[in-house]
Design an enzyme around this catalytic site. Structure first.
Site, PDB file in Angstrom:
ATOM      1  N   ARG A 235       0.849  -1.191   0.000  1.00  0.00           N
ATOM      2  CA  ARG A 235       0.000   0.000   0.000  1.00  0.00           C
ATOM      3  C   ARG A 235       0.884   1.241   0.000  1.00  0.00           C
ATOM      4  NH1 ARG A 235      -3.659  -2.578  -1.451  1.00  0.00           N
ATOM      5  NH2 ARG A 235      -5.663  -2.950  -0.437  1.00  0.00           N
ATOM      6  N   GLU A 264      -3.801   7.065  -5.329  1.00  0.00           N
ATOM      7  CA  GLU A 264      -3.962   6.514  -6.681  1.00  0.00           C
ATOM      8  C   GLU A 264      -5.230   7.044  -7.324  1.00  0.00           C
ATOM      9  OE1 GLU A 264      -3.721   2.285  -6.095  1.00  0.00           O
ATOM     10  OE2 GLU A 264      -1.776   2.477  -5.116  1.00  0.00           O
ATOM     11  N   HIS A 282      -0.538  -0.024  -9.960  1.00  0.00           N
ATOM     12  CA  HIS A 282      -1.227  -0.974  -9.065  1.00  0.00           C
ATOM     13  C   HIS A 282      -1.669  -2.214  -9.856  1.00  0.00           C
ATOM     14  CE1 HIS A 282      -3.626  -1.278  -5.099  1.00  0.00           C
ATOM     15  NE2 HIS A 282      -3.392  -2.480  -5.574  1.00  0.00           N
TER      16      HIS A 282
END
Ligand code: 8YV
Length: 331
Positions: A235, A264, A282
């Site tokens: 994360r 993000e 991601h």
């Protein structure tokens, strides 16, 4: 009437979407023109939610879904769901445990090799026609060997272990930190992140972010040092992004491989412009194989919860311990 499912994130596997559509009355939250109005009108009739690990579901939205029987996370991160609240409500929250371990670990190693061998800079050099313009071997700086690097793993869960297994195959001595040492592992346990960083050539973040916000800060990066690399496939919030940006700009660490970010899809310009960084959007679990396996687990969790069973992958409800009541002719 089919059970009503509210889907908060797209699923990219057509077979999973087809199955969902055949079994449930699926509403895609991300396609609703007025989501708040929809919740007001239909919230009480929602039976199940599907969400992503990064997206989770807010407490406010959960409160608007009083008939909910399951929150199925299409991922393993639970940091964006209030698990204590769900536990209190007896609401199963499920995750796709084990489905994405290998892919995430593969990407961690890929990012580390890409960062220390300057793969992206090399790719751009060839792609942009620079090689022909600068054919001398010194046009690109020498890179750093990955094999044998001292790898420090932060968080020795499924993914951390899979990273360790892969790094060990490259001859890398492994150390790790976690809440406690793990007896079944041959690797060196280090109690403090600062010490782990100090003794590592590469720090790989595999920890859950629930209680670890900003643990990789200026001091940890300083300890990692000018020959050290940081990899984050967990994360973004685990890292103080401003400290990381400064450390990279000043050469206080050698480089980074990053799949996840604080906000993000917004990635700070300084990171995007840094030659020391290899970036991904991601994508650690984004293979057809893994997303298919994850989708199947989500389908299974929904089926179990909506049949009144405890989903096998529930993280918030306990397995039944008392025997089932005995009824009927043979009682
Ligand atoms: C998921 C993630 O694959 O598992 C997680 O927690 O962050 C992911 O990479 C993503 O949520 C897909 O929905």
């Amino acid at each position: 009437m089919k059970p009503r499912v509210l889907q908060l994130n797209p699923i990219l596997i057509p077979a999973v979407n087809d199955k969902l559509a055949s079994l449930y009355d699926v509403h895609k939250y991300f396609e609703l023109s007025d989501p708040q109005a929809w919740l007001g009108e239909h919230g009480a009739s929602v039976d199940a939610v599907i969400t992503g690990g990064h997206t989770g579901i807010s407490r406010a939205m959960l409160e608007r879904l009083p008939g909910l029987k399951v929150v199925a996370i299409n991922g393993v991160g639970t940091d964006a769901v209030d698990l204590a609240y769900c536990r209190g409500r007896g609401l199963p929250v499920t995750a796709t445990l084990g489905a994405l371990t290998d892919d995430v670990a593969d990407l961690a190693i890929g990012l580390l090799i890409a960062a220390c061998r300057n793969l992206c800079a090399g790719d751009r050099f060839v792609r942009d026609g620079q090689w022909a313009l600068h054919p001398q071997p010194s046009a690109l700086p020498l890179a750093r060997r990955f094999s044998g690097m001292r790898v420090g793993i932060v968080g020795m869960g499924r993914v951390g272990r899979a990273v360790a297994q892969r790094a060990a195959a490259f001859g890398c001595p492994i150390s790790y930190t976690d809440l406690r040492p793990m007896d079944d592992l041959p690797h060196r346990f280090v109690n403090h992140l600062l010490d782990l960083a100090h003794d590592a050539d590469a720090l790989v973040l595999c920890a859950a972010a629930d209680k670890a916000e900003g643990i990789v800060n200026a001091a940890v990066l300083e300890a990692l040092g000018p020959r050290g690399f940081l990899v984050n496939i967990a994360r973004g919030r685990l890292v103080d992004e401003a400290d990381l940006t400064q450390a990279l700009a000043a050469g206080r660490i050698a480089g980074a491989g990053l799949d996840v970010f604080v906000d993000e899809p917004h990635v700070p310009l300084a990171l995007r412009q840094s030659e020391r960084v290899t970036l991904q959007a991601h994508r650690a679990s984004a293979t057809r194989e893994t997303r298919t396996a994850m989708g199947e687990m989500v389908l299974e969790s929904l089926a179990q919860a909506l049949a009144g069973e405890r989903p096998t992958m529930s993280l918030t409800t306990e397995p039944r311990t008392e025997p089932l009541p005995v009824t009927g002719a043979h009682a």
